[in-house]
Design a protein around this motif. Structure first.
Motif, PDB file in Angstrom:
ATOM      1  N   VAL A   1       0.844  -1.204   0.000  1.00  0.00           N
ATOM      2  CA  VAL A   1       0.000   0.000   0.000  1.00  0.00           C
ATOM      3  C   VAL A   1       0.878   1.253   0.000  1.00  0.00           C
ATOM      4  O   VAL A   1       0.629   2.195  -0.760  1.00  0.00           O
ATOM      5  N   GLU A   2       1.926   1.257   0.829  1.00  0.00           N
ATOM      6  CA  GLU A   2       2.814   2.416   0.901  1.00  0.00           C
ATOM      7  C   GLU A   2       3.511   2.659  -0.440  1.00  0.00           C
ATOM      8  O   GLU A   2       3.625   3.801  -0.890  1.00  0.00           O
ATOM      9  N   LYS A   3       3.973   1.593  -1.083  1.00  0.00           N
ATOM     10  CA  LYS A   3       4.653   1.721  -2.377  1.00  0.00           C
ATOM     11  C   LYS A   3       3.681   2.239  -3.442  1.00  0.00           C
ATOM     12  O   LYS A   3       4.039   3.084  -4.252  1.00  0.00           O
ATOM     13  N   VAL A   4       2.456   1.724  -3.437  1.00  0.00           N
ATOM     14  CA  VAL A   4       1.444   2.193  -4.389  1.00  0.00           C
ATOM     15  C   VAL A   4       1.156   3.678  -4.151  1.00  0.00           C
ATOM     16  O   VAL A   4       1.048   4.455  -5.111  1.00  0.00           O
ATOM     17  N   CYS A   5       1.074   4.100  -2.896  1.00  0.00           N
ATOM     18  CA  CYS A   5       0.853   5.524  -2.586  1.00  0.00           C
ATOM     19  C   CYS A   5       1.966   6.379  -3.179  1.00  0.00           C
ATOM     20  O   CYS A   5       1.696   7.435  -3.769  1.00  0.00           O
ATOM     21  N   GLU A   6       3.218   5.930  -3.031  1.00  0.00           N
ATOM     22  CA  GLU A   6       4.364   6.665  -3.591  1.00  0.00           C
ATOM     23  C   GLU A   6       4.254   6.775  -5.106  1.00  0.00           C
ATOM     24  O   GLU A   6       4.469   7.848  -5.686  1.00  0.00           O
ATOM     25  N   ILE A   7       3.918   5.671  -5.764  1.00  0.00           N
ATOM     26  CA  ILE A   7       3.817   5.652  -7.228  1.00  0.00           C
ATOM     27  C   ILE A   7       2.684   6.548  -7.703  1.00  0.00           C
ATOM     28  O   ILE A   7       2.831   7.290  -8.674  1.00  0.00           O
ATOM     29  N   VAL A   8       1.555   6.507  -7.005  1.00  0.00           N
ATOM     30  CA  VAL A   8       0.417   7.354  -7.370  1.00  0.00           C
ATOM     31  C   VAL A   8       0.791   8.832  -7.239  1.00  0.00           C
ATOM     32  O   VAL A   8       0.507   9.629  -8.140  1.00  0.00           O
ATOM     33  N   LYS A   9       1.452   9.183  -6.130  1.00  0.00           N
ATOM     34  CA  LYS A   9       1.885  10.574  -5.951  1.00  0.00           C
ATOM     35  C   LYS A   9       2.808  11.004  -7.087  1.00  0.00           C
ATOM     36  O   LYS A   9       2.676  12.098  -7.628  1.00  0.00           O
ATOM     37  N   LYS A  10       3.741  10.128  -7.444  1.00  0.00           N
ATOM     38  CA  LYS A  10       4.703  10.448  -8.506  1.00  0.00           C
ATOM     39  C   LYS A  10       3.993  10.594  -9.854  1.00  0.00           C
ATOM     40  O   LYS A  10       4.211  11.573 -10.577  1.00  0.00           O
TER      41      LYS A  10
END
Length: 138
Positions: A61-70
């Motif tokens: 979930v944390e990695k997906v959040c980072e990718i979405v922000k980017k």
């Protein structure tokens, strides 16, 4: 049937609980359990609620959040959580395709088109990723 002893709750095998919801595509099971009243102690019966959920790994979930922000060029201080929907974050259909492509690249997976169309939240994406990574590893 659930059994309550002290503070523990024993349930049948999860596959039996989830079986009813598989046809509807739901990924959680909820059941209510009612306690007995204890009038001599002045305690009233209060319902207990127990929920079983198939959640994605926290790190996914944390990695997906980072990718979405980017992918959406969101400010570093913007709040993106598992419950965030892509549309609420300002993503259009092209942005969503780009997010999925970024997830595929990052996790080394391939997301089928019908699965990609069902992703609306960060949690949806993370759950699908965990499933595909597990499937790839098997």
């Amino acid at each position: 049937m659930a059994a309550i002893t002290g503070t523990s709750i024993s349930l049948p095998a999860p596959s039996r609980l989830l079986q009813q919801n598989q046809a509807s595509g739901m990924r959680s099971v909820s059941l209510s359990i009612h306690r007995k009243s204890f009038p001599s102690l002045g305690l009233q019966a209060t319902p207990l609620r127990f929920c079983v959920s198939c959640a994605a790994k926290t790190e996914t979930v944390e990695k997906v959040c980072e990718i979405v922000k980017k992918q959406l060029a969101l400010p570093a201080d913007s709040s993106v959580t598992g419950d965030s929907t892509f549309t609420d974050l300002g993503a259009d259909s092209l942005d969503t395709v780009e997010i999925v492509m970024g997830l595929e690249e990052e996790f080394g997976i391939t997301v089928e088109e019908e699965n990609a169309q069902s992703i609306t939240t960060v949690n949806d994406a993370a759950e699908l990723i965990d499933k595909l990574v597990e499937k790839r590893g098997a």
